[in-house]
Design an enzyme around this catalytic site. Sequence first.
Site, short mmCIF file in Angstrom:
data_model
loop_
_atom_site.label_atom_id
_atom_site.label_comp_id
_atom_site.label_asym_id
_atom_site.label_seq_id
_atom_site.Cartn_x
_atom_site.Cartn_y
_atom_site.Cartn_z
N CYS A 134 97.52 -12.97 -8.92
CA CYS A 134 97.47 -13.16 -7.34
C CYS A 134 96.13 -13.60 -6.91
O CYS A 134 95.23 -13.00 -7.00
CB CYS A 134 97.87 -12.07 -6.76
SG CYS A 134 97.70 -12.33 -4.95
N CYS A 137 94.96 -12.26 -3.68
CA CYS A 137 94.51 -10.77 -3.68
C CYS A 137 93.17 -10.69 -4.18
O CYS A 137 92.35 -9.91 -3.81
CB CYS A 137 95.67 -10.10 -4.75
SG CYS A 137 97.29 -10.31 -4.33
N ASP A 138 92.93 -11.37 -5.48
CA ASP A 138 91.75 -11.18 -6.22
C ASP A 138 90.56 -12.19 -6.35
O ASP A 138 89.74 -11.84 -6.79
CB ASP A 138 92.13 -10.75 -7.62
CG ASP A 138 93.11 -9.55 -7.91
OD1 ASP A 138 93.03 -8.68 -7.07
OD2 ASP A 138 94.10 -9.53 -8.56
#
Length: 310
Positions: A134, A137-138
């Site tokens: 993701c 997200c990261d």
Amino acid sequence: MERKVELGIIGGGIAGLSAAVYAKRSGLESVIFEGTAIGGQLLLMDSIDNYVGLGLGTKAREVLINLQSMVSGLDLEVISKTVNDVKVNKEGLSLNAEGLNYLTKGLIIASGAKFKRLGVKGEGDFIGKGVSYCAVCDGFFFKGKDVAVIGGGNNAVEEALYLSDIANKVFLIHRRDKLRALSYLQKDLFSRKNIEILFNSRVKEVKGSEAVESINIEDTNTGQNKTLPLQGVFIAIGVGPSTDIFKDLVSRDEDGFIVTDENLKTNLEQVWACGDCRKRPLRQLITAASEGAIAAISAYRHIKGRYISS
Ligand code: NAP
């Protein structure tokens, strides 16, 4: 002790929440089981451009806030537990959610899908240490670094575009010579100066010591291997349904997606499925929302024995 409710809904993503809203408005007593957080794949998205009426560039986090206020405004009951077991019996369906027992007249499965793994050496060892599924997200952790995105679909291209604004360099690695992604995404991709596309390339291994340091890739035409030094690997090769616990309950296709009819009924009279866990031609937020509504109305007709026209 077993609590009786008319309808159980498994999954608190867009499909499950849409089902819960329609169930509530039709007067069905329902509970939503969501073991992690409300929002499903919205939690992994940045912006939404293709949900008619939401407006271009709508931020996923704004939609999540709206969902939360809908849950509280409509007084939808969310049980923060994962359903581990479902059994059919004479009185209905017995659900076990981490030790809590429920007896329901109907069940809507909206359990969604999870990211597929590449299955190569090193992938599992470096999850959270350079391997991610993701970018939203990261991606932040890879500011100014070199990363690779694996895959050739919409997700892979969107991830590469997202990362190109953060990382120093992005390699998009695809196993074939053509991308599957929509043409407008491809156009944007090809215009980015810091994205290099490696076609006909297969990842063989993710390598590093404490964290990812490189990947080995093979040219599928020549069989030659090379090492790409980089710090991040984003795997975007599709999703598989989260339906393992239903394998003995309802019919699934060869990939594990639940098979339904056009009213979203499974092979069982009192079980419906909607959203990404279902065999369907298009996996989008907008189709998940509409399927949730259809599943809830089908459940209403079955449980209440009444027909409402739509
Ligand atoms: P997808 O469309 O199924 O694409 C998966 C990609 O990964 C394909 O290019 C596939 O290669 C590759 N792949 C699969 N297994 C692989 C493996 N073992 N090794 C290497 N490559 C592998 O999946 P997705 O991109 O995650 O999208 C999922 C669904 O969400 C799709 O229906 C998509 O259209 C939708 N979506 C839509 C949007 C949008 O409309 N903006 C955005 C994101 C997702 P091949 O091409 O060779 O099969």
